[in-house]
Design an enzyme around this catalytic site. Structure first.
Site, short mmCIF file in Angstrom:
data_model
loop_
_atom_site.label_atom_id
_atom_site.label_comp_id
_atom_site.label_asym_id
_atom_site.label_seq_id
_atom_site.Cartn_x
_atom_site.Cartn_y
_atom_site.Cartn_z
N THR A 232 -47.23 -9.80 -27.70
CA THR A 232 -47.26 -9.68 -26.24
C THR A 232 -46.29 -8.57 -25.85
OG1 THR A 232 -47.67 -12.04 -26.08
CG2 THR A 232 -46.99 -10.91 -24.06
N LYS B 187 -52.96 -10.82 -20.83
CA LYS B 187 -51.98 -11.74 -21.43
C LYS B 187 -50.78 -11.95 -20.50
CE LYS B 187 -49.61 -14.15 -24.32
NZ LYS B 187 -49.87 -15.59 -24.39
#
Ligand code: NAP
Length: 284
Positions: free
Chosen positions: A98, A173
């Site tokens: 991420t 995300k």
């Protein structure tokens, strides 16, 4: 044995069980991790070990990266023994960490200059989903490269969806993890409020888990609260990183600001524990 040779970088809470799915699916996997104490379990089930990212990419076709943050990605690509120091023409890099869409765009440009492809492919789900190949994978980047690697992504996830150009997976995300932060703080505050009014945690969670807003996250994190077990599946410090990245690309809502403030305050004491350890900060 699958013919595509995979290189795996990053053996943290997520990296180990994700790489394990590929080994179980009979891919040849070579692994690299910055600290050397985490390789043993995968070595036992057939992983080969590389000493540097440069060494790893020399013997693989596709490199998958699952590390903490933008700084780690910089190091792995641009460090002295990094991926970009090698001959990478024709290879595909999949960054499942991420991170910011900006770092993905930068690495994509650098890879393309050397004839390689870059996909951002972050995941939703945590250690349990990683251990069972049930992650949700969101991808940005070249469509042909995505189609080429989709079969291996589907060994780690129950779905792998391409959303658009480079960085699109990262944006999706960050949106999802903003909700995760709001929900986690909300769950913690709800339990603390009910306790203050004389309702036992077990009773409240039993009602929540059978009611209209029941969900698997509340079940898992509720069990952790009851067991007083804050061993990290997703370290609290990582949600601070994600909210900060979301803020940098424009998330400026009242709830998001409050959550960033709460998790930042909680990090000093609880950053290495699971994100639901925020309940200890809320209690204080
Ligand atoms: P983690 O357990 O903290 O592991 C981090 C990994 O990154 C380790 O392998 C670490 O190496 C490596 N690393 C950190 N800085 C580095 C650097 N400068 N150079 C090289 N390697 C470096 O993290 P995780 O929980 O596996 O999460 C990995 C990524 O997935 C993060 O971006 C996280 O936000 C995301 N994510 C996590 C979850 C979850 O539930 N845990 C769910 C979805 C997405 P060392 O072993 O040497 O420290």
């Amino acid at each position: 044995m699958n013919t595509t040779k995979i290189g795996w970088i990053g053996l943290g809470n997520m990296g180990i069980p994700m790489a394990e799915q590929l080994l179980k699916a009979d891919y040849a996997v070579t692994i690299y991790n910055r600290s050397k104490d985490k390789e043993a379990a995968l070595k036992e089930i057939g992983a080969l070990i590389a000493g540097t990212p440069k060494e790893l990419i020399a013997v693989t076709d596709v490199v998958i990266i699952m590390v903490s943050d933008d700084a780690a990605i910089e190091q792995i690509f641009k460090g002295p023994e990094g991926l970009l120091s090698a001959e990478i023409s024709g290879k595909i890099m999949i960054n499942m960490s991420t991170v910011s869409p900006a770092i993905s765009k930068e690495m994509d440009t650098l890879c393309k200059e050397k004839g390689a492809q870059y996909l951002d492919a972050p995941v939703s789900g945590s250690v349990k989903q990683a251990e069972t190949g049930q992650l949700v994978i969101m991808v940005g980047g070249d469509e042909t490269a995505f189609e080429q690697v989709k079969p291996m992504l589907e060994k780690m996830g129950k779905m792998a969806v391409r959303l658009g150009d480079t960085g699109a997976g990262n944006v999706a995300k960050l949106a999802i993890n903003s909700l995760l932060a709001l929900y986690t703080q909300g769950l913690a505050e709800t339990v603390v409020f009910a306790n203050q009014q004389g309702i036992e945690t077990e009773d409240l969670l039993n009602l929540l888990n059978n009611g209209a807003i029941a969900n698997i996250f509340t079940k898992i994190k509720g069990d952790a609260i009851i067991a007083d077990n804050y061993k990290p599946a997703f370290a609290l410090k990582h949600i601070v990183k994600d909210l900060t990245l979301a803020k940098a690309i424009g998330l400026d809502s009242p709830l998001a600001k409050t959550a960033l403030n709460t998790f930042e305050e909680a990090t000093a004491k609880y950053g290495e524990e699971d994100l639901i350890a925020v309940i200890k900060h809320v209690k204080e």
